[in-house]
Design a protein around this motif. Structure first.
Motif, mmCIF file in Angstrom:
data_model
loop_
_atom_site.group_PDB
_atom_site.id
_atom_site.type_symbol
_atom_site.label_atom_id
_atom_site.label_comp_id
_atom_site.label_asym_id
_atom_site.label_seq_id
_atom_site.Cartn_x
_atom_site.Cartn_y
_atom_site.Cartn_z
ATOM 1 N N ASN B 32 -12.551 -3.866 4.622
ATOM 2 C CA ASN B 32 -11.387 -4.755 4.496
ATOM 3 C C ASN B 32 -10.395 -4.488 3.154
ATOM 4 O OD1 ASN B 32 -9.838 -6.713 5.510
ATOM 5 N ND2 ASN B 32 -10.828 -8.454 4.512
ATOM 6 N N ALA B 33 -10.230 -3.213 3.007
ATOM 7 C CA ALA B 33 -9.441 -2.609 1.835
ATOM 8 C C ALA B 33 -7.820 -2.498 2.406
ATOM 9 C CB ALA B 33 -10.023 -1.570 1.156
ATOM 10 N N SER B 34 -6.967 -3.230 1.615
ATOM 11 C CA SER B 34 -5.573 -2.927 1.688
ATOM 12 C C SER B 34 -4.959 -2.741 0.753
ATOM 13 C CB SER B 34 -5.001 -4.221 2.497
ATOM 14 O OG SER B 34 -5.543 -4.411 3.895
ATOM 15 N N ILE B 35 -4.348 -1.553 0.538
ATOM 16 C CA ILE B 35 -3.723 -1.098 -0.774
ATOM 17 C C ILE B 35 -2.573 -0.364 -0.420
ATOM 18 C CG2 ILE B 35 -5.801 -0.831 -1.986
ATOM 19 C CD1 ILE B 35 -5.021 2.242 -2.057
ATOM 20 N N HIS B 36 -1.416 -0.326 -1.166
ATOM 21 C CA HIS B 36 -0.216 0.214 -1.106
ATOM 22 C C HIS B 36 0.286 0.864 -1.974
ATOM 23 C CE1 HIS B 36 1.424 -3.300 -2.790
ATOM 24 N NE2 HIS B 36 2.575 -2.574 -2.905
ATOM 25 N N ILE B 37 1.180 2.182 -2.143
ATOM 26 C CA ILE B 37 1.740 2.717 -3.177
ATOM 27 C C ILE B 37 3.164 2.743 -2.802
ATOM 28 C CG2 ILE B 37 1.843 4.855 -4.533
ATOM 29 C CD1 ILE B 37 -1.235 5.585 -3.324
ATOM 30 N N ASN B 38 4.037 2.319 -3.735
ATOM 31 C CA ASN B 38 5.306 2.428 -3.446
ATOM 32 C C ASN B 38 5.886 3.774 -3.816
ATOM 33 O OD1 ASN B 38 5.742 -0.220 -2.920
ATOM 34 N ND2 ASN B 38 5.555 -0.898 -4.823
ATOM 35 N N PRO B 39 7.033 4.152 -3.348
ATOM 36 C CA PRO B 39 7.432 5.668 -3.660
ATOM 37 C C PRO B 39 7.563 5.672 -5.199
ATOM 38 C CG PRO B 39 8.631 4.732 -1.720
ATOM 39 C CD PRO B 39 7.821 3.682 -2.016
ATOM 40 N N GLY B 40 7.052 6.845 -5.525
ATOM 41 C CA GLY B 40 7.041 7.096 -6.981
ATOM 42 C C GLY B 40 6.293 6.255 -7.847
ATOM 43 N N GLU B 41 5.378 5.549 -7.563
ATOM 44 C CA GLU B 41 4.373 4.769 -8.123
ATOM 45 C C GLU B 41 3.079 5.471 -8.625
ATOM 46 O OE1 GLU B 41 3.424 0.088 -8.005
ATOM 47 O OE2 GLU B 41 3.235 0.999 -6.199
ATOM 48 N N PHE B 42 2.659 5.081 -9.821
ATOM 49 C CA PHE B 42 1.412 5.436 -10.212
ATOM 50 C C PHE B 42 0.383 4.292 -10.017
ATOM 51 C CE2 PHE B 42 -0.086 9.055 -12.993
ATOM 52 C CZ PHE B 42 -1.491 8.729 -12.891
ATOM 53 N N VAL B 43 -0.619 4.653 -9.196
ATOM 54 C CA VAL B 43 -1.632 3.436 -8.841
ATOM 55 C C VAL B 43 -3.000 4.023 -8.974
ATOM 56 C CG1 VAL B 43 -2.503 1.984 -7.027
ATOM 57 C CG2 VAL B 43 0.075 2.378 -7.286
ATOM 58 N N SER B 44 -3.833 3.117 -9.530
ATOM 59 C CA SER B 44 -5.192 3.698 -9.880
ATOM 60 C C SER B 44 -6.117 2.614 -9.192
ATOM 61 C CB SER B 44 -5.634 3.743 -11.449
ATOM 62 O OG SER B 44 -4.992 4.603 -12.142
ATOM 63 N N ILE B 45 -7.293 3.364 -8.689
ATOM 64 C CA ILE B 45 -8.336 2.372 -8.378
ATOM 65 C C ILE B 45 -9.531 2.569 -9.192
ATOM 66 C CG2 ILE B 45 -9.821 2.439 -6.345
ATOM 67 C CD1 ILE B 45 -8.011 3.423 -4.442
ATOM 68 N N VAL B 46 -10.166 1.315 -9.849
ATOM 69 C CA VAL B 46 -11.282 1.625 -10.612
ATOM 70 C C VAL B 46 -12.242 0.858 -10.038
ATOM 71 C CG1 VAL B 46 -9.877 1.906 -12.745
ATOM 72 C CG2 VAL B 46 -10.509 -0.448 -12.001
ATOM 73 N N GLY B 47 -13.496 1.157 -10.267
ATOM 74 C CA GLY B 47 -14.822 0.294 -9.596
ATOM 75 C C GLY B 47 -16.097 0.877 -10.100
ATOM 76 N N PRO B 48 -16.933 0.228 -9.970
ATOM 77 C CA PRO B 48 -18.365 0.699 -10.406
ATOM 78 C C PRO B 48 -18.536 2.161 -9.551
ATOM 79 C CG PRO B 48 -18.585 -1.254 -8.963
ATOM 80 C CD PRO B 48 -17.177 -1.006 -9.329
ATOM 81 N N SER B 49 -19.629 2.927 -10.052
ATOM 82 C CA SER B 49 -19.630 3.904 -9.171
ATOM 83 C C SER B 49 -20.518 3.773 -7.899
ATOM 84 C CB SER B 49 -20.920 4.986 -9.953
ATOM 85 O OG SER B 49 -21.363 4.336 -10.873
ATOM 86 N N GLY B 50 -19.948 4.508 -6.991
ATOM 87 C CA GLY B 50 -20.633 3.890 -5.414
ATOM 88 C C GLY B 50 -20.033 3.138 -4.815
ATOM 89 N N CYS B 51 -18.701 2.526 -5.484
ATOM 90 C CA CYS B 51 -18.028 1.522 -4.891
ATOM 91 C C CYS B 51 -17.135 1.967 -3.570
ATOM 92 C CB CYS B 51 -17.310 0.658 -5.810
ATOM 93 S SG CYS B 51 -15.688 1.410 -6.390
ATOM 94 N N GLY B 52 -16.932 2.980 -3.458
ATOM 95 C CA GLY B 52 -16.208 3.659 -2.267
ATOM 96 C C GLY B 52 -14.802 3.960 -2.714
ATOM 97 N N LYS B 53 -14.642 3.974 -3.962
ATOM 98 C CA LYS B 53 -13.049 4.313 -4.146
ATOM 99 C C LYS B 53 -12.872 5.885 -3.990
ATOM 100 C CE LYS B 53 -14.345 5.009 -9.203
ATOM 101 N NZ LYS B 53 -15.822 4.805 -9.195
#
Lengths: 290, 288
Positions: B32-53
């Motif tokens: 159930n992950a929903s993310i979006h990146i707008n054009p030209g945007e810098f987006v990061s995903i952080v999370g503990p190791s093994g979290c599926g990022k």
């Protein structure tokens, strides 16, 4: 008037240094020696050991030592050298050597041309691997010499069967090493190439093939060694020409110095061909400096 | 010109879920992950190791197919890897048999660009990143920082819509890492490309990003989305600002909670005591 000499240049202080001071040659020689001392050491020790080997051989044969093994009939280095000088002027000996080289060239090249692509395909496509792997695994442990009777039945001429034996000898080492190389290709590199727009053919050509090349060359080097082993055995059994036949014939004709000559000749040819392959490998893989 | 850039590189991941088949039935890696990146945007995903990022990133790259949900780039469903989505790997993943220039030219070669324009583009990109002197070297003779500069330049050389970064600076030492972050930001600002950046380094995520997604422990889900309102261009000195530190504290506690969960439930209560954090007057719960 005496001036204190400069510590670095050795020239009297105060004299204007020339625009481009000529560096003494001995400096380069000394640095070269220092940089290559390891290699020089190896060459030196190797040469000394070789000399000692010849000396031992000479002493054992001149005094006809019998100590578990009998050196009574073994030819001395001098006798072998004499045989060599005679052989160098003998077109028949040269023909033996050239024929053996030709058989190696054909047998080995065919093996490389079949085994490398086959290994690449088997490594890339599961179905081909699953189909062919059991067959190759059963055939692989059979020594090439054991193929001699079968080869004589299969091929119309002796020449062809000997080349076939040589082919078989080098085929499996090349195939196995190519397969091994393919299995070690870093999947991340494949993914990197896909992210850069590479499709199947490009991935094969630009990633799988160069990534496997070091192992392919290991296979070629090993294969070349086994090719000589197989060739000599085949020539001794069923040949009429070739350096293996020459060696066996010398025994039959009680020309003992020719036996040693044949053996040494095989050694030198084997060494030469492996060196050739190693050099080719370095040429083809400039990134793989070890 | 700017109009084109504005509409390019819109990434939309909707209700994404991915599970691996096991003997005990499907094992969810991301749910159930929903993310979006707008054009030209810098987006990061952080999370503990093994979290599926990384799983999420690989799905955007096209290496993994979602079990449920969809991944689209500019409205088109992602179907396998392509040069439209360039990727930078943690292990550099340069082709050892190609020179620096050969690596950079690879993607353009796959696009069948002619030699002259390939050459020109590669030299320009290598010039920007200070690698001109190394263009004929093989990757093995480069330092980690140089290798990753080549990795970034190689991924950008094909003109992708999105740049995907899988912990690209994770293997670098602290000083090199900071320099690499600057280089990446500079390149991003020049090219106005969308970036999806996966990291476990909170400072890195805040320093680089416009927005940060924080993921939960396995099975991974999006736990929080945090905007980073720090002004650009960002300076190293900003990392000491109270604004930065507040963001850092917030993210840190989010991650910590998840890391503890990932390590085992029994210690989580103990460690979370006294971790109530204020951010700009909002309570921690509001941010989440």
């Amino acid at each position: 008037m005496a001036q204190p000499a400069d510590l670095l240049t050795g020239m009297p202080a105060g004299t204007a240094p020339p625009a481009a001071p000529p560096r003494p040659v001995w400096l380069y020689v000394r640095r070269w020696l220092a940089l290559n001392s390891e290699a020089l050491r190896a060459v030196l020790i190797g040469a000394v050991a070789l000399g000692l080997f010849l000396l031992a051989w000479h002493l054992l044969t001149t005094y006809r030592v019998v100590f578990f093994v009998r050196f009574t009939n073994v030819p001395s280095p001098a006798a072998v050298y004499e045989s060599l000088t005679r052989a160098m002027h003998d077109s028949k000996f040269m023909m033996h050597v050239l024929l053996s080289c030709r058989r190696i060239l054909i047998g080995f090249s065919l093996a490389a041309l079949v085994a490398v692509p086959l290994g690449l395909l088997m490594g890339r496509f599961k179905l081909i691997h699953e189909t062919l792997f059991p067959i190759t695994e059963i055939l692989r442990p059979i020594p090439a010499i054991a193929w001699v009777p079968m080869a004589i039945m299969l091929w119309p001429t002796n020449e062809q069967s000997i080349v076939f034996i040589t082919f078989l000898g080098s085929f499996f080492p090349i195939l196995v090493n190519t397969l091994h190389g393919m299995s070690l290709v870093d999947p991340v590199l494949v993914r990197a190439s896909q992210c850069l727009g590479a499709r199947e053919v490009s991935i094969f050509r630009e990633v799988y093939f160069p990534a496997s090349l070091p192992h392919i060359f290991t296979g070629l080097t090993v294969g070349m060694g086994v090719a000589w082993v197989s060739l000599i055995a085949a020539e001794m059994i069923s040949g009429q020409y070739g350096i293996g036949y020459f060696t066996w014939e010398a025994y039959s004709l009680v020309q003992y110095s020719d036996i040693a000559l044949g053996m040494i000749c095989i050694g030198v040819l084997g060494l030469g061909s492996s060196t050739l392959i190693r050099g080719l490998g370095r040429l083809v893989m400039p990134w793989n400096r070890t | 010109m700017s109009d084109i850039k504005q509409t390019r590189g819109h990434v939309e991941v909707r209700d994404f879920g991915l599970s691996y088949p096991t003997l005990d039935g499907p094992m969810p890696a991301v749910t159930n992950a929903s993310i979006h990146i707008n054009p030209g945007e810098f987006v990061s995903i952080v999370g503990p190791s093994g979290c599926g990022k990384s799983t999420l990133l690989n799905a955007v790259a096209g290496f993994l197919k979602p079990t449920v949900g969809s991944v689209t780039v500019d409205g088109e469903a992602v179907d396998g890897p392509s040069a439209e989505r360039g990727m930078v790997f943690q292990q550099y993943s340069l082709f050892p048999w190609k020179t620096v220039k050969g690596n950079v030219e690879f993607g353009m070669k796959m696009k069948h660009l002619d030699k002259a324009s390939r050459d020109r583009a590669a030299r320009t990109l290598l010039g920007i990143t200070g690698l001109t002197a190394f263009e004929n070297k093989y990757p093995d003779s480069l330092s980690g920082g140089m290798k990753q500069r080549v990795g970034i330049v190689r991924a950008l050389a094909t003109g992708p819509k999105v740049l995907l970064c899988d912990e690209p600076f994770g293997a670098l030492d602290a000083q090199t890492r900071v320099i690499m972050q600057q280089i990446l930001t500079n390149m991003w600002q020049r090219l106005k490309i969308s970036v999806l950046f996966v990291t476990h380094d909170i400072d890195e995520a805040i320093f680089l990003s416009d927005r940060v997604y924080c993921m939960t422990a396995r099975p991974g889900a999006i736990k929080a989305e945090i905007a980073i309102p720090l002004e650009r261009p960002r300076q190293q000195s900003m990392m000491m600002s109270s604004e930065f530190l507040a963001l850092r504290r917030g993210l840190m506690s989010l991650i910590r909670e998840e890391s503890l969960k990932a390590m085992g439930g029994e210690i989580s209560d103990l460690a979370l005591e006294g971790l109530s954090i204020d951010m700009h007057g909002q309570s921690f719960a509001d941010v989440v």
